[in-house]
Scaffold this active site. Structure first.
Site, mmCIF file in Angstrom:
data_model
loop_
_atom_site.group_PDB
_atom_site.id
_atom_site.type_symbol
_atom_site.label_atom_id
_atom_site.label_comp_id
_atom_site.label_asym_id
_atom_site.label_seq_id
_atom_site.Cartn_x
_atom_site.Cartn_y
_atom_site.Cartn_z
ATOM 1 N N PRO A 200 47.189 45.769 48.491
ATOM 2 C CA PRO A 200 48.283 44.860 48.133
ATOM 3 C C PRO A 200 48.297 44.590 46.629
ATOM 4 C CG PRO A 200 47.002 43.996 49.981
ATOM 5 C CD PRO A 200 46.222 45.135 49.397
ATOM 6 N N TYR A 201 49.501 44.591 46.038
ATOM 7 C CA TYR A 201 49.656 44.370 44.601
ATOM 8 C C TYR A 201 50.715 43.293 44.383
ATOM 9 C CZ TYR A 201 50.296 45.456 39.627
ATOM 10 O OH TYR A 201 50.356 45.376 38.249
ATOM 11 N N MET A 271 50.814 31.926 35.420
ATOM 12 C CA MET A 271 51.982 31.700 36.271
ATOM 13 C C MET A 271 53.210 32.515 35.861
ATOM 14 S SD MET A 271 53.500 27.955 35.277
ATOM 15 C CE MET A 271 54.837 28.144 36.455
ATOM 16 N N SER A 274 51.678 35.989 37.792
ATOM 17 C CA SER A 274 51.028 35.962 39.108
ATOM 18 C C SER A 274 52.002 35.503 40.186
ATOM 19 C CB SER A 274 49.797 35.055 39.072
ATOM 20 O OG SER A 274 50.139 33.731 38.682
ATOM 21 N N THR A 282 43.696 34.482 46.318
ATOM 22 C CA THR A 282 42.572 34.224 45.412
ATOM 23 C C THR A 282 42.144 32.759 45.402
ATOM 24 O OG1 THR A 282 44.076 33.912 43.536
ATOM 25 C CG2 THR A 282 43.198 36.124 43.877
ATOM 26 N N ARG A 283 42.756 31.947 46.249
ATOM 27 C CA ARG A 283 42.413 30.505 46.324
ATOM 28 C C ARG A 283 42.542 29.883 44.926
ATOM 29 N NH1 ARG A 283 39.907 28.462 50.894
ATOM 30 N NH2 ARG A 283 39.327 26.268 50.740
ATOM 31 N N LEU A 337 41.769 41.316 54.080
ATOM 32 C CA LEU A 337 42.044 41.093 55.498
ATOM 33 C C LEU A 337 43.473 41.412 55.890
ATOM 34 C CD1 LEU A 337 40.139 37.715 55.986
ATOM 35 C CD2 LEU A 337 39.310 40.031 56.392
ATOM 36 N N TYR A 544 35.224 26.265 31.912
ATOM 37 C CA TYR A 544 35.832 27.563 31.614
ATOM 38 C C TYR A 544 35.252 28.076 30.299
ATOM 39 C CZ TYR A 544 39.847 30.822 31.917
ATOM 40 O OH TYR A 544 40.658 31.917 32.062
#
Length: 598
Positions: A200-201, A271, A274, A282-283, A337, A544
């Site tokens: 998936p992309y 954003m 993505s 990716t949570r 999955l 970060y």
């Protein structure tokens, strides 16, 4: 998954829907589903990402092809394009900061980036039965080299470095563009039937190697690009939810919701590129999670296509107590999955008022203590991010040329007040940027509360402009990595979540470990290692890190970088941090085939 699977004889093959029954379908929800089906004939559609993304985006670097940092003929740094407020501006301090920080020299340019030579790309390994059935269904696809190269990588350092050198490795053998959930069902069924692999992309912004094709895979690999699945299928104003196709890009989702007076408030740094499906897989976490929550707090319902059928809950409700939540093994699964196709999200009315701010602290320790107290009192604004001194210096180097004498004069007065009158050391101070959102009166009360807390820890209000500029820079900093690689500098980011009582030790120890590891591995100049506290929780925070060094003289700079980063992650774990807060797991590789490995 085995216990919740189904035998082929228990369900009609045409449907292939797997429902995890956790309660009866409420009539009101059923009506909403009918509303969704009716809306499919006239949904709200985002601006479609072009199938040939390379026409507007870099295939071997970050972002839009017309946007980049460069040093012009005068040696001045500038940012090209008109997509960002920084477009066309000069950054007079960036050159000096760049050369002094990395020991770099503008006269020492790295070898030019390799061009994309389609004739040099390995021909696709086609699964002819799969291809013929795909054609018969009328699902768009491509075998072109450029399309395959573009989707063969995410944005890990080693991936971009290899592309710049013209090394491509194993590529997807073809690209398919489903237009809706049913198309994905058909594609997955064909992959199972003909033993093909699917990756998936979404937006292609992965930094966990999730898009890399296994080099030893002998079967045909198909990149399933979700970009054309970008509709808002319905908005339920009464229940404040929206049902959206997973291929929609974040900024388009917000734009369309804003037009109807709503927002999700989910704003990850990526954003612009993505996708909603990527956020789920990716949570993800966003910059304004303090008000709106992380993606797991926003998701109401997920539809995911797997080799065993379509996985979804039996109803769309805010919470259920009947057993483990299926959403929690979908979120963070990174394509291993199944393919996320549709998501129902919580939405909110657009905030009435928005205000930026910033606070300067004498040192990082007092800044962290302030953020801890803000979290303890549960009064964090939509976004509060604390930069250490190295990152403050970095941000200062990205300040554009001042066009007004008056503005320059005011900046000078601020610096004089902070350093001379208040006694802050420019080599120790740090800055927090703030963003408040909501009802105007409440925002102003909230702002006062946060600034009062900051004052108890020696913090001084530093103005709205600094806060707004810091927030805006989030979206362009990623472009600096490409500039660095033009001059033998490589860098990357990584992050962690950590308990409050370990934040300072972790930050200090990881930076020291990076410096030590670089020296032991032959890095000639001291590396830059800097961090910021980006999200806060009751029990801890997200930290970060940015890490970069001059790789001149190293035979295999990417290998050195990966060794140092591995050591840094070991140090994070030793200091009580997590492997990742929101970037995903390097050990996951999405791959679907007839053996049910999706």
């Amino acid at each position: 998954m085995a216990s919740s699977g189904h035998g082929s004889g228990r369900q009609e093959a045409a449907d292939r829907r797997l429902r995890l029954i956790a309660g009866h379908l409420h009539p009101r929800i059923a009506a909403s589903e009918c509303k969704a089906e009716a809306a499919e004939s006239d949904p709200v559609r985002a601006k479609t990402v072009p199938k040939r993304r390379q026409e507007v985006m870099k295939w071997n670097g970050w972002g839009y092809s017309d946007s980049r940092f460069l040093f012009n003929k005068k040696g001045q740094a500038e940012f090209t394009g008109r997509r960002y407020r920084l477009g066309g501006l000069i950054f007079p301090s960036l050159k000096d900061w760049f050369e002094s920080t990395f020991g770099a020299n503008l006269q020492h340019k790295s070898p030019p980036t390799a061009a994309l030579n389609s004739s040099a790309i390995t021909p696709p390994n086609l699964n002819e039965p799969f291809l013929q059935d795909l054609k018969s269904m009328g699902i768009p696809h491509s075998l072109e080299a450029e399309d395959r190269v573009f989707r063969a990588h995410g944005h890990c350092l080693h991936e971009i470095f290899a592309l710049r050198e013209g090394r491509f490795g194993r590529l997807p053998d073809m690209v398919v563009w489903p237009n809706c959930h049913d198309d994905v069902v058909k594609i997955v069924e064909l992959a199972c039937q003909h033993n093909a692999c699917l990756i998936p992309y979404g937006g292609g912004t992965s930094v966990s190697s999730a898009l890399e094709c296994p080099p030893d895979e002998m079967r045909s690999i198909v990149s399933l690009d979700t970009s054309q699945m970008n509709h808002i299928l319905w908005i339920d104003e009464k229940n404040l939810t929206a049902h959206v196709e997973a291929g929609i890009v974040g900024q388009e989702l917000e734009r369309l919701l804003n037009e109807s007076g709503f927002c999700t408030g989910h704003e990850p740094d990526s954003m612009e590129f993505s996708t909603l499906g990527g956020w789920v897989a990716t949570r993800a976490s966003g910059m304004k999670k303090n008000i709106y929550g992380n993606i797991e707090d926003l998701v109401v319902h997920i539809k995911m296509v797997t080799p065993r059928g379509v996985v979804e809950k039996s109803c769309q409700v805010p919470r259920m107590s009947t057993g483990p939540d299926i959403h929690h093994f979908i979120m963070g699964s990174e394509g291993t999955l199944g393919v996320v196709t549709e998501v129902t999200l919580k939405i909110r009315p657009l905030p009435e008022y928005q205000k930026y701010g910033s606070v300067v602290f004498p040192n990082f320790e007092q800044g962290v203590a302030c953020l801890r107290e803000v979290a303890k009192q549960r009064c964090a604004p939509a976004s509060i991010r604390l930069m250490d001194n190295a990152q403050f210096q970095f941000g200062h180097a990205l300040k554009p040329q001042v066009s007004s004498i008056f503005t320059s004069f005011l900046d000078g007065l601020k610096k004089f007040y902070i350093t001379k009158f208040k006694g802050f050391d420019t080599h120790r101070l740090c800055v927090a940027t703030l963003l408040f959102e909501g009802d105007r009166e409440k925002v102003l009360q909230h702002e006062k509360q946060v600034y009062d807390i900051a004052a108890k820890f020696g913090g001084l209000a530093a103005g709205e402009d600094n806060g707004q500029r810091g927030y805006m820079l989030t979206f362009v900093i990623a472009y600096l990595r490409d500039l660095g690689m033009d001059y033998y500098v490589i860098g990357e980011s990584f992050e962690t979540s950590v308990p409050w009582d370990r934040v300072l030790d972790l930050c200090r120890n990881v930076k020291e470990r990076i410096t030590r590891e670089c020296k032991e591995r032959g890095v000639q100049f001291p590396p830059m290692s800097t961090c910021r506290v980006t999200q806060t929780y009751d029990a801890g925070a997200c930290v970060y890190f940015y890490f970069a060094f001059n790789y001149r003289g190293l035979a295999d700079p990417v290998h050195v970088y990966e060794q140092v980063e591995h050591a840094a992650r070991e140090e994070i774990l030793a200091n009580g941090g997590s492997l990742s807060h929101h970037h995903g797991d390097m050990n996951k590789r999405p791959l679907a085939d007839g053996q049910k490995r999706l």
